[in-house]
Design an enzyme around this catalytic site. Structure first.
Site, PDB file in Angstrom:
ATOM      1  N   ASN A  89       0.794  -1.217   0.000  1.00 33.65           N
ATOM      2  CA  ASN A  89       0.000   0.000   0.000  1.00 33.65           C
ATOM      3  C   ASN A  89       0.834   1.278   0.000  1.00 33.65           C
ATOM      4  O   ASN A  89       0.336   2.343  -0.346  1.00 33.65           O
ATOM      5  CB  ASN A  89      -0.909  -0.080   1.246  1.00 33.65           C
ATOM      6  CG  ASN A  89      -1.449   1.250   1.684  1.00 33.65           C
ATOM      7  OD1 ASN A  89      -2.354   1.783   1.043  1.00 33.65           O
ATOM      8  ND2 ASN A  89      -0.896   1.809   2.759  1.00 33.65           N
ATOM      9  N   TYR A 155       1.896  10.538 -11.119  1.00 33.69           N
ATOM     10  CA  TYR A 155       1.123   9.655 -10.219  1.00 33.69           C
ATOM     11  C   TYR A 155       0.234   8.725 -11.059  1.00 33.69           C
ATOM     12  O   TYR A 155       0.156   7.522 -10.804  1.00 33.69           O
ATOM     13  CB  TYR A 155       0.300  10.530  -9.272  1.00 33.69           C
ATOM     14  CG  TYR A 155      -0.454   9.788  -8.189  1.00 33.69           C
ATOM     15  CD1 TYR A 155       0.212   9.311  -7.059  1.00 33.69           C
ATOM     16  CD2 TYR A 155      -1.826   9.587  -8.275  1.00 33.69           C
ATOM     17  CE1 TYR A 155      -0.476   8.645  -6.055  1.00 33.69           C
ATOM     18  CE2 TYR A 155      -2.525   8.927  -7.276  1.00 33.69           C
ATOM     19  CZ  TYR A 155      -1.846   8.457  -6.163  1.00 33.69           C
ATOM     20  OH  TYR A 155      -2.528   7.792  -5.168  1.00 33.69           O
ATOM     21  N   LYS A 159       0.498   4.621 -11.123  1.00 36.92           N
ATOM     22  CA  LYS A 159      -0.603   3.735 -10.704  1.00 36.92           C
ATOM     23  C   LYS A 159      -1.064   2.831 -11.861  1.00 36.92           C
ATOM     24  O   LYS A 159      -1.487   1.697 -11.636  1.00 36.92           O
ATOM     25  CB  LYS A 159      -1.756   4.562 -10.125  1.00 36.92           C
ATOM     26  CG  LYS A 159      -1.392   5.283  -8.808  1.00 36.92           C
ATOM     27  CD  LYS A 159      -0.939   4.320  -7.701  1.00 36.92           C
ATOM     28  CE  LYS A 159      -0.768   4.998  -6.361  1.00 36.92           C
ATOM     29  NZ  LYS A 159      -0.341   4.072  -5.293  1.00 36.92           N
ATOM     30  N   ILE A 188      -9.862   9.438  -1.085  1.00 37.25           N
ATOM     31  CA  ILE A 188     -10.132   8.887   0.247  1.00 37.25           C
ATOM     32  C   ILE A 188      -9.629   9.877   1.297  1.00 37.25           C
ATOM     33  O   ILE A 188      -8.534  10.442   1.153  1.00 37.25           O
ATOM     34  CB  ILE A 188      -9.407   7.528   0.428  1.00 37.25           C
ATOM     35  CG1 ILE A 188      -9.776   6.539  -0.700  1.00 37.25           C
ATOM     36  CG2 ILE A 188      -9.725   6.929   1.810  1.00 37.25           C
ATOM     37  CD1 ILE A 188     -11.232   6.120  -0.780  1.00 37.25           C
ATOM     38  N   THR A 190      -7.699  10.933   3.770  1.00 35.83           N
ATOM     39  CA  THR A 190      -6.464  10.624   4.526  1.00 35.83           C
ATOM     40  C   THR A 190      -5.568  11.861   4.476  1.00 35.83           C
ATOM     41  O   THR A 190      -5.914  12.868   3.848  1.00 35.83           O
ATOM     42  CB  THR A 190      -5.685   9.452   3.884  1.00 35.83           C
ATOM     43  OG1 THR A 190      -5.205   9.880   2.607  1.00 35.83           O
ATOM     44  CG2 THR A 190      -6.521   8.200   3.741  1.00 35.83           C
TER      45      THR A 190
HETATM   46  P1  NAP Z   1      -0.885   8.400   3.677  1.00 31.54           P
HETATM   47  O1  NAP Z   1      -1.600   8.432   4.961  1.00 31.54           O
HETATM   48  O2  NAP Z   1      -0.001   9.535   3.286  1.00 31.54           O
HETATM   49  O3  NAP Z   1      -0.087   7.019   3.589  1.00 31.54           O
HETATM   50  C1  NAP Z   1       1.030   6.798   2.791  1.00 31.54           C
HETATM   51  C2  NAP Z   1       1.786   5.651   3.409  1.00 31.54           C
HETATM   52  O4  NAP Z   1       2.863   5.263   2.540  1.00 31.54           O
HETATM   53  C3  NAP Z   1       2.387   6.037   4.758  1.00 31.54           C
HETATM   54  O5  NAP Z   1       2.098   5.022   5.686  1.00 31.54           O
HETATM   55  C4  NAP Z   1       3.882   6.106   4.458  1.00 31.54           C
HETATM   56  O6  NAP Z   1       4.631   5.661   5.581  1.00 31.54           O
HETATM   57  C5  NAP Z   1       4.011   5.089   3.329  1.00 31.54           C
HETATM   58  N1  NAP Z   1       5.212   5.328   2.538  1.00 31.54           N
HETATM   59  C6  NAP Z   1       5.465   6.336   1.676  1.00 31.54           C
HETATM   60  N2  NAP Z   1       6.698   6.221   1.165  1.00 31.54           N
HETATM   61  C7  NAP Z   1       7.245   5.094   1.699  1.00 31.54           C
HETATM   62  C8  NAP Z   1       8.487   4.445   1.589  1.00 31.54           C
HETATM   63  N3  NAP Z   1       9.452   4.908   0.769  1.00 31.54           N
HETATM   64  N4  NAP Z   1       8.702   3.310   2.289  1.00 31.54           N
HETATM   65  C9  NAP Z   1       7.749   2.815   3.116  1.00 31.54           C
HETATM   66  N5  NAP Z   1       6.541   3.393   3.288  1.00 31.54           N
HETATM   67  C10 NAP Z   1       6.293   4.527   2.590  1.00 31.54           C
HETATM   68  O7  NAP Z   1      -1.932   8.312   2.473  1.00 31.54           O
HETATM   69  P2  NAP Z   1      -2.981   7.200   2.054  1.00 31.54           P
HETATM   70  O8  NAP Z   1      -4.042   7.938   1.329  1.00 31.54           O
HETATM   71  O9  NAP Z   1      -3.361   6.305   3.161  1.00 31.54           O
HETATM   72  O10 NAP Z   1      -2.130   6.414   0.940  1.00 31.54           O
HETATM   73  C11 NAP Z   1      -1.941   5.010   0.946  1.00 31.54           C
HETATM   74  C12 NAP Z   1      -1.951   4.524  -0.492  1.00 31.54           C
HETATM   75  O11 NAP Z   1      -3.241   4.756  -1.054  1.00 31.54           O
HETATM   76  C13 NAP Z   1      -0.943   5.200  -1.424  1.00 31.54           C
HETATM   77  O12 NAP Z   1      -0.346   4.237  -2.267  1.00 31.54           O
HETATM   78  C14 NAP Z   1      -1.824   6.124  -2.262  1.00 31.54           C
HETATM   79  O13 NAP Z   1      -1.262   6.395  -3.514  1.00 31.54           O
HETATM   80  C15 NAP Z   1      -3.093   5.313  -2.341  1.00 31.54           C
HETATM   81  N6  NAP Z   1      -4.306   6.049  -2.669  1.00 31.54           N
HETATM   82  C16 NAP Z   1      -4.731   7.069  -1.885  1.00 31.54           C
HETATM   83  C17 NAP Z   1      -5.894   7.756  -2.244  1.00 31.54           C
HETATM   84  C18 NAP Z   1      -6.410   8.922  -1.422  1.00 31.54           C
HETATM   85  O14 NAP Z   1      -7.231   9.689  -1.960  1.00 31.54           O
HETATM   86  N7  NAP Z   1      -6.001   9.104  -0.192  1.00 31.54           N
HETATM   87  C19 NAP Z   1      -6.626   7.357  -3.368  1.00 31.54           C
HETATM   88  C20 NAP Z   1      -6.165   6.283  -4.129  1.00 31.54           C
HETATM   89  C21 NAP Z   1      -5.008   5.623  -3.781  1.00 31.54           C
HETATM   90  P3  NAP Z   1       5.934   6.381   6.169  1.00 31.54           P
HETATM   91  O15 NAP Z   1       5.814   7.847   5.868  1.00 31.54           O
HETATM   92  O16 NAP Z   1       5.900   6.048   7.618  1.00 31.54           O
HETATM   93  O17 NAP Z   1       7.079   5.710   5.452  1.00 31.54           O
END
Ligand code: NAP
Length: 248
Positions: A89, A155, A159, A188, A190
């Site tokens: 994720n 992005y 994806k 979402i 977040t």
């Molecule tokens: P978030 O709270 O910012 O979470 C991102 C997560 O990725 C954090 O736990 C971060 O952990 C981890 N991360 C980033 N770079 C990393 C690295 N180099 N190594 C290990 N961990 C890493 O945002 P979120 O919305 O929950 O995002 C989670 C996923 O959902 C992402 O892939 C995002 O693209 C996808 N997504 C989000 C949305 C949305 O609207 N929010 C929609 C579609 C898809 P650390 O900072 O602790 O490393």
């Protein structure tokens, strides 16, 4: 309990959708490995799980580094004995909207975390799952893994790559007892969504026919299904969790 005695790993389990999914896995009786770079936030996810009676550990890892990713799987096997489920994720957004003003550093950062991170994670996870003869992997894409938005083109490309990696890997390991699927959420609620401007939030919200953005638990529920034996005949699938966005 659909994950009784399963061992489940979540990259990006330190916040947002990853944390919600780690907690949802634990509620279904899985032992959970929470992965991310931020120790405090990782330990917080573990604490939330333990306070609710679940079992979890935190492993600090950067998914762009192969040594870290191998160590995260090794630690999982050392502590819990095997690896049944992985939710890849970890991901990031944030780029200059204008292609001609984007830098190589922005390109490399987006591709390294969102694509290489998923590829490296699958490499180590599948190597372990092949020894066991079973496993279930869910990767994280986005609606923009399926359609495009013009102002987040790196992005979007990253994806789309995750969807392609998922399908090809699913075919490669279909006969090995390993299922590999991908979720594609709309916007979402977040930290990632909170980081955009109010104008962008209103625009993104308006793209969803359901009339709102989604919640982390709504994505976690879809991931739970794909991770579990309830989805035993499902592999290579892209599951939209998008309030009807791509149905339009
Ligand atoms: P978030 O709270 O910012 O979470 C991102 C997560 O990725 C954090 O736990 C971060 O952990 C981890 N991360 C980033 N770079 C990393 C690295 N180099 N190594 C290990 N961990 C890493 O945002 P979120 O919305 O929950 O995002 C989670 C996923 O959902 C992402 O892939 C995002 O693209 C996808 N997504 C989000 C949305 C949305 O609207 N929010 C929609 C579609 C898809 P650390 O900072 O602790 O490393």
């Amino acid at each position: 309990m659909i994950l009784q005695d399963k061992v489940a790993l979540v990259t990006g389990g330190t916040s947002g959708i990853g944390r919600a999914t780690a907690i949802a896995y634990a509620q279904q009786q899985a032992k959970v490995v929470v992965v991310g770079r931020r120790i405090d936030e990782g330990e917080k996810t573990v604490r939330l799980i333990k306070e609710a009676g679940g079992e979890a550990i935190f492993v600090q890892a950067d998914v762009t580094k192969e040594t870290d990713v191998k160590a995260m799987v090794n630690k999982t096997v050392d502590v819990f004995g095997w690896l049944d489920i992985a939710f890849n994720n970890a991901g990031m957004g944030g780029e200059n909207p204008s292609l001609i003003e984007q830098t190589e550093a922005e390109y490399d950062r987006t591709m390294n975390v969102n694509v290489k991170g998923v590829w490296l994670s699958m490499k180590s996870e599948i190597a372990q799952m092949l020894k066991q003869g079973s496993g279930s992997i869910v990767n994280m894409a986005s609606v923009v893994g399926v359609v495009a938005l013009p102002n987040i083109l790196l992005y979007t490309a990253s994806k789309h790559a995750v969807v392609g990696l998922t399908k090809a890997a699913a075919l490669q390991y279909a006969k090995a007892g390993i299922r590999i699927n991908v979720v594609a959420p709309g916007a979402i609620q977040t930290d990632m969504f909170e980081a955009v401007t109010d104008e962008a939030k209103a625009y993104l919200t308006g793209l969803h026919p359901i009339g709102r953005v989604g919640t982390p638990i709504e994505v976690a529920n879809a991931v739970l299904f794909l991770s579990s034996d309830l989805a035993s005949f499902t592999t290579g699938e892209t599951l939209m969790v998008d309030g009807g966005y791509v149905a339009q």
